[in-house]
Design an enzyme around this catalytic site. Structure first.
Site, PDB file in Angstrom:
ATOM      1  N   CYS A  45       0.837  -1.214   0.000  1.00  0.00           N
ATOM      2  CA  CYS A  45       0.000   0.000   0.000  1.00  0.00           C
ATOM      3  C   CYS A  45       0.865   1.253   0.000  1.00  0.00           C
ATOM      4  CB  CYS A  45      -0.903   0.025   1.228  1.00  0.00           C
ATOM      5  SG  CYS A  45      -2.027  -1.359   1.331  1.00  0.00           S
TER       6      CYS A  45
HETATM    7  C1  BEZ Z   1       0.595  -4.629   1.825  1.00  0.00           C
HETATM    8  O1  BEZ Z   1       0.005  -3.610   1.488  1.00  0.00           O
HETATM    9  O2  BEZ Z   1       1.789  -4.709   1.795  1.00  0.00           O
HETATM   10  C2  BEZ Z   1      -0.188  -5.823   2.263  1.00  0.00           C
HETATM   11  C3  BEZ Z   1      -1.408  -5.665   2.916  1.00  0.00           C
HETATM   12  C4  BEZ Z   1      -2.096  -6.781   3.340  1.00  0.00           C
HETATM   13  C5  BEZ Z   1      -1.584  -8.045   3.098  1.00  0.00           C
HETATM   14  C6  BEZ Z   1      -0.378  -8.197   2.412  1.00  0.00           C
HETATM   15  C7  BEZ Z   1       0.318  -7.072   2.004  1.00  0.00           C
END
Ligand code: BEZ
Length: 211
Positions: A45
């Site tokens: 994200c």
């Molecule tokens: C991420 O944004 O890195 C992420 C969020 C939830 C699960 C796996 C990765």
């Protein structure tokens, strides 16, 4: 019932990093990309939000407003925003909804309980200036989105909204487009003065008409 293409995008009021957002009023006459994030302080994200912030001039050129969403509270968004600026070299330049009460996630069905009961998947909704849903995409939490593809789709949506054309596989701005089957050859000659090529009666191409 999920929001489907052609439906009016549900209106809402929710807190964001830029203050309360009254969605339809905020959108005004712009196109909108509404996209969700599973959780604050997560690596994928973080890179996605940096990428969208870096692409702001491209979205502006197309009259598109971006708005992110995560189900964490505003105070987490504020701390995370500093990390985004630090690690991505660009500060957030669009609002991030703090959907702690899941109001928007529920309206747009961004939580898919068999994937995760609590956090949103990576949804993308492209909404036109008429507030109708033009595209929706769903990615799993583990796969970051390709925002060049989002820009490419917006180019196609904006072109096909104004001309009787469709865009072929892998089309990019500047490439030939397809004349929709409902247009006769006689009408095509008038509508597309640059000419057209008939490969099959149902497969006719013409240079991108708005260039
Ligand atoms: C991420 O944004 O890195 C992420 C969020 C939830 C699960 C796996 C990765």
């Amino acid at each position: 019932m999920s929001v489907q293409l052609g439906d009016t995008a549900p209106d809402f009021t929710q807190d964001s990093t830029e203050g309360p957002i009254h969605f339809h009023e905020w959108a005004g006459d712009s196109w909108v990309v509404l996209f969700s994030h599973p959780k604050d302080y997560t690596p994928v994200c973080t890179t996605e939000l940096g990428t969208v912030a870096r692409l702001k001039p491209e979205f502006d050129k197309r009259n598109v407003k971006c708005i992110g969403l995560s189900v964490d509270p505003l105070k987490d968004h504020e701390g995370w925003s500093k990390d985004i600026a630090e690690t991505q070299g660009v500060a957030l330049n669009f609002p991030l909804l703090a959907d702690a009460d899941r109001r928007v996630s529920t309206l747009y069905e961004m939580i898919h309980p068999n994937a995760d009961n609590t956090f949103t998947v990576r949804s993308v909704f492209i909404i036109g200036p008429d507030k109708k849903l033009k595209l929706s995409l769903t990615y799993p939490a583990s796969t970051g989105r390709n925002f060049q593809e989002i820009l490419r789709v917006i180019d196609s949506l904006q072109l096909t909204a104004n001309y009787k054309v469709a865009t072929p596989a892998d089309w990019k701005h500047g490439e030939d487009v397809i004349i929709v089957p409902a247009v006769s050859n006689a009408d095509a000659a008038n509508l597309f003065p640059k000419g057209f090529r008939e490969i099959k009666p149902y497969l006719r191409t013409t240079p991108q008409p708005n260039l």
